[in-house]
Design an enzyme around this catalytic site. Structure first.
Site, PDB file in Angstrom:
ATOM      1  CG  LEU A  21      -4.653  10.260   0.557  1.00 25.01           C
ATOM      2  CD1 LEU A  21      -4.460   9.024   1.398  1.00 25.01           C
ATOM      3  CD2 LEU A  21      -3.323  11.032   0.509  1.00 25.01           C
ATOM      4  CG  ASP A  22     -10.876   8.312   1.065  1.00 24.32           C
ATOM      5  OD1 ASP A  22     -10.810   7.558   0.092  1.00 24.32           O
ATOM      6  OD2 ASP A  22     -11.021   7.956   2.248  1.00 24.32           O
ATOM      7  CG  LEU A  23     -12.920  15.218  -2.105  1.00 23.41           C
ATOM      8  CD1 LEU A  23     -12.127  15.637  -3.330  1.00 23.41           C
ATOM      9  CD2 LEU A  23     -14.419  15.352  -2.391  1.00 23.41           C
ATOM     10  CD  GLU A  24     -14.147  12.503   2.348  1.00 23.12           C
ATOM     11  OE1 GLU A  24     -14.827  11.733   3.020  1.00 23.12           O
ATOM     12  OE2 GLU A  24     -13.655  12.166   1.243  1.00 23.12           O
ATOM     13  CB  SER A  25      -7.641  11.389   3.152  1.00 21.04           C
ATOM     14  OG  SER A  25      -8.707  10.622   3.639  1.00 21.04           O
TER      15      SER A  25
END
Ligand code: DC
Length: 485
Positions: A104-108
């Site tokens: 899951l992306d850093l910003e998600s």
């Protein structure tokens, strides 16, 4: 513990009686460390070896499964050399080395699973078996119905096809008001890198918040940000079941295309020059009637790619024809669209690359290559209710098709469209370059000796420069419905 016979381990673990366990072994359902052992003398060490029946581990006590509500700013990895927090650092479980399942992306933010069960990780992350995931997404500007439908049809970004299973409007988080076109509930199967952010960028939207709220049967529920909990055995079971079911369905759709007792006329032929709107129309008809789509341009592109790799020039017709033979070039249906394989490699997403784009017309002009591909295309159309898109479908490949459509538009309109598409496919082509490209391609495709592009006899001609996409689609639907019993 000592090494024991497999049937004893299985019966001790309560999987089956010793008798039934023997039958399972002989049937090839039991594997040790990933290798099927189908003889009754086979042994394993229940403490060290991983024993599975139909891919599910038998001895579960040593595995731990944790659901975490990942905050933004936390990495989905086991460690970070820059000392940033990772999902693993948020979940301490003694005696078990957990790893995140997927990313899951850093910003998600949102639901992520952690486990030390390699078999489940493999099942859940393998591209072909991926379970459906659900995301709550806030975007910077409202996205209308057309934009949402485009995401469901699929968009191209950097040579990859990105596609949502569904996109719905929802009320903003914390509100009970009306759905808001800046709040989307997106479900998808894909596991491509930053897939949601990229597909939204294609339709000109930026993601403000992205939260995963479901992985297959497992929902985020009321788990607070940064908190985690262990899964119940039932939840683990449900994840295994979902991943395996997914795999079966995909296999099924590869093997069983819709039957030939299909109620709509088929095959359907769509021809026209580059950027005349063929793909848009084809996808809409697939969606509406359930045809299986074969974009024959992809096959010519795959031959060009194979030839470029083999350094076979277009004037070596025999070598190029050899590359076109079935065996190397194969078609596999996924989601009602044919994908193109070279040997075992699915090359579909590489076929819009500029090297291929620049070379394909020359390879498509080779008569021997065309003969080979036409035979494969006819076979495809005979095996399932199909819709074939190309340059010679109504005139050569499927002369007797019950519905033939021919799309045209001025060179100017098409150059502009190709410029927009190029941006969508991630290339930097300018409108004037696209124009030159289109006109060069038109000349090669319509002046070659072998099956030049022509308006097929009996075709319905649609000028897509005059009609907008909806009107073009409506015209084609009408033509198909007119011929439906
Ligand atoms: O539709 P497209 O741009 O993917 O097609 C790629 C090339 O293949 C284009 O130069 C035309 C050629 N082609 C062909 O000659 N016959 C077909 N049936 C489909 C494509």
């Amino acid at each position: 513990m000592a090494v024991e016979r497999l049937q004893k381990i299985l019966s001790n673990a309560g999987v089956a009686s010793r008798r039934s366990a023997e039958a399972m072994i002989v049937a090839g359902r039991v594997a040790v460390n990933g290798k099927t052992l189908d003889t009754l003398g086979a042994r394993a060490d229940p403490e060290k070896d991983e024993i599975t029946v139909d891919g599910t581990p038998v001895l579960r006590e040593r595995y731990r499964y944790v659901a975490l509500h990942k905050p933004t700013g936390v990495l989905s990895s086991t460690s970070d050399d820059r000392g940033r927090p990772t999902v693993v650092s948020l979940v301490e479980i003694e005696g078990a080395t957990l790893r995140p399942v997927g990313r899951l992306d850093l910003e998600s933010e949102g639901l992520i699973l952690l486990t030390n069960d390699g078999a489940l990780t493999e099942l859940l992350t393998h591209p072909r078996h991926e379970v459906q995931k659900e995301y709550l997404v806030a975007i910077d500007q409202p996205l209308g119905k057309k934009g949402r439908e485009r995401l469901v049809r699929g968009v191209r970004h950097e040579g990859e096809r990105l596609k949502a299973d569904s996109v719905q409007l929802v009320s903003p988080v914390g509100s009970t008001g009306q759905p808001d076109a800046r709040w989307l509930l997106i479900t998808l199967h894909g596991g491509r890198k930053r897939e949601i952010r990229r597909m939204l960028s294609v339709v000109g939207r930026r993601v403000v918040t992205l939260r995963r709220i479901r992985i297959g049967p497992l929902a985020l529920g009321t788990l607070a940000l940064g908190e985690s909990r262990e899964l119940t055995p039932e939840e683990v079971e449900a994840l295994y079941d979902a991943a395996k079911r997914e795999r079966k369905q995909l296999r099924g759709s590869m093997a069983e295309a819709p039957g030939m007792d299909f109620r709509y006329p088929h095959p359907i032929a769509i021809d026209g020059p580059a950027a005349s709107g063929k793909s848009t129309l084809a996808r809409a008809l697939v969606e509406r009637f359930g045809y299986v789509l074969l974009d024959t341009g992809l096959m010519y592109r795959a031959v060009a790619l194979a030839a470029l790799r083999a350094e076979a020039p277009a004037n070596d017709a025999a070598a190029c024809a050899e590359l076109a033979r079935s065996g190397l070039l194969r078609l596999a249906v996924e989601d009602r669209e044919a994908r193109v394989l070279l040997g075992e490699e699915d090359v579909t997403d590489q076929l819009r690359a500029s090297e291929v784009e620049g070379a394909v017309s020359d390879y498509a002009a080779i008569a021997e290559v065309r003969r080979e591909l036409v035979a494969q295309q006819r076979l495809f159309a005979a095996q399932q209710p199909s819709l074939l898109v190309g340059r010679d479908i109504g005139s050569v490949v499927l002369k007797d098709a019950p519905v033939k459509l021919y799309l045209q538009a001025s060179e100017e309109v098409r150059a502009q469209r190709r410029g927009e598409q190029a941006a969508e496919w991630g290339s930097q082509q300018s409108a004037s370059e696209a124009g030159r490209d289109i006109s060069g391609r038109d000349t090669t495709d319509s002046t070659r000796a072998a099956s030049p592009l022509v308006e097929p006899e009996g075709a319905i001609v649609i000028d897509t420069g005059e009609l907008d996409a909806d009107a073009m689609i409506a015209r084609a639907i009408e033509a198909i419905e007119e011929r439906t019993r």
